[in-house]
Scaffold this motif. Structure first.
Motif, PDB file in Angstrom:
ATOM      1  N   PRO A  13       0.832  -1.210   0.000  1.00  0.00           N
ATOM      2  CA  PRO A  13       0.000   0.000   0.000  1.00  0.00           C
ATOM      3  C   PRO A  13       0.861   1.253   0.000  1.00  0.00           C
ATOM      4  N   GLY A  14       0.454   2.205  -0.810  1.00  0.00           N
ATOM      5  CA  GLY A  14       1.227   3.432  -0.963  1.00  0.00           C
ATOM      6  C   GLY A  14       2.243   3.383  -2.077  1.00  0.00           C
ATOM      7  N   GLY A  15       2.447   2.207  -2.635  1.00  0.00           N
ATOM      8  CA  GLY A  15       3.427   2.047  -3.696  1.00  0.00           C
ATOM      9  C   GLY A  15       2.899   2.429  -5.056  1.00  0.00           C
ATOM     10  N   SER A  16       3.746   2.225  -6.065  1.00  0.00           N
ATOM     11  CA  SER A  16       3.412   2.608  -7.439  1.00  0.00           C
ATOM     12  C   SER A  16       3.691   1.468  -8.411  1.00  0.00           C
ATOM     13  N   PRO A  86      -5.203  -1.223  -1.109  1.00  0.00           N
ATOM     14  CA  PRO A  86      -5.630  -2.627  -1.240  1.00  0.00           C
ATOM     15  C   PRO A  86      -6.852  -2.794  -2.139  1.00  0.00           C
ATOM     16  N   GLU A  87      -7.729  -1.804  -2.129  1.00  0.00           N
ATOM     17  CA  GLU A  87      -8.932  -1.909  -2.964  1.00  0.00           C
ATOM     18  C   GLU A  87      -8.651  -1.725  -4.449  1.00  0.00           C
ATOM     19  N   LEU A 109      -2.392  -8.792 -13.520  1.00  0.00           N
ATOM     20  CA  LEU A 109      -2.849  -8.788 -12.135  1.00  0.00           C
ATOM     21  C   LEU A 109      -2.064  -7.785 -11.303  1.00  0.00           C
ATOM     22  N   VAL A 110      -2.804  -6.951 -10.597  1.00  0.00           N
ATOM     23  CA  VAL A 110      -2.219  -6.009  -9.645  1.00  0.00           C
ATOM     24  C   VAL A 110      -2.715  -6.394  -8.256  1.00  0.00           C
ATOM     25  N   THR A 111      -1.779  -6.647  -7.368  1.00  0.00           N
ATOM     26  CA  THR A 111      -2.120  -7.010  -5.995  1.00  0.00           C
ATOM     27  C   THR A 111      -1.470  -6.004  -5.058  1.00  0.00           C
ATOM     28  N   VAL A 112      -2.300  -5.351  -4.268  1.00  0.00           N
ATOM     29  CA  VAL A 112      -1.800  -4.358  -3.311  1.00  0.00           C
ATOM     30  C   VAL A 112      -2.003  -4.934  -1.911  1.00  0.00           C
ATOM     31  N   SER A 113      -0.914  -5.263  -1.297  1.00  0.00           N
ATOM     32  CA  SER A 113      -0.996  -5.921   0.008  1.00  0.00           C
ATOM     33  C   SER A 113       0.313  -5.749   0.753  1.00  0.00           C
TER      34      SER A 113
END
Length: 114
Positions: A13-16, A86-87, A109-113
């Motif tokens: 989270p917060g990344g790019s 995350p959303e 696929l993009v996974t934010v976790s």
């Protein structure tokens, strides 16, 4: 003509991340390029689009965080995603409309976790 999307992955989270989408051949008069996403159990939704004249449109949930851009000469479209949440986790699909045809990429696929 096939669209190849790339750039997805796992990010905190917060990344790019920067997504890219390139067409394997020439698309006649591309007038709308866009990115969609589909999260598990949800319908596919428009994330961002860019019209032939350069006008951009964003989903409210990504305004101020995502930026769509394109290279018409390369029949390519990009999505810079900052401040990821995350959303934002989903499969992202690119789309290019040219004439009466609409082309779709295979999804990345993009996974934010954390």
């Amino acid at each position: 003509v096939q669209l190849q999307a790339s750039g997805g992955g796992l990010v905190q989270p917060g990344g790019s991340l920067r997504l890219s989408c390139a067409a394997s051949g020439r698309i006649f008069r591309p007038d709308v390029m866009g990115w969609y996403r589909q999260a598990p159990g949800k319908q596919r939704e428009l994330v961002a689009s860019i019209l032939g004249g350069g006008l951009t449109n964003y989903a409210d949930s990504v305004k101020g965080r995502f930026t769509i851009s394109r290279d018409i000469a390369k029949n390519s479209v990009y999505l810079q995603m900052n401040s990821l949440k995350p959303e934002d986790t989903a499969v992202y699909y690119c789309s290019i409309r040219g004439g009466v045809m609409t082309y779709w990429g295979q999804g990345t696929l993009v996974t934010v976790s954390s």
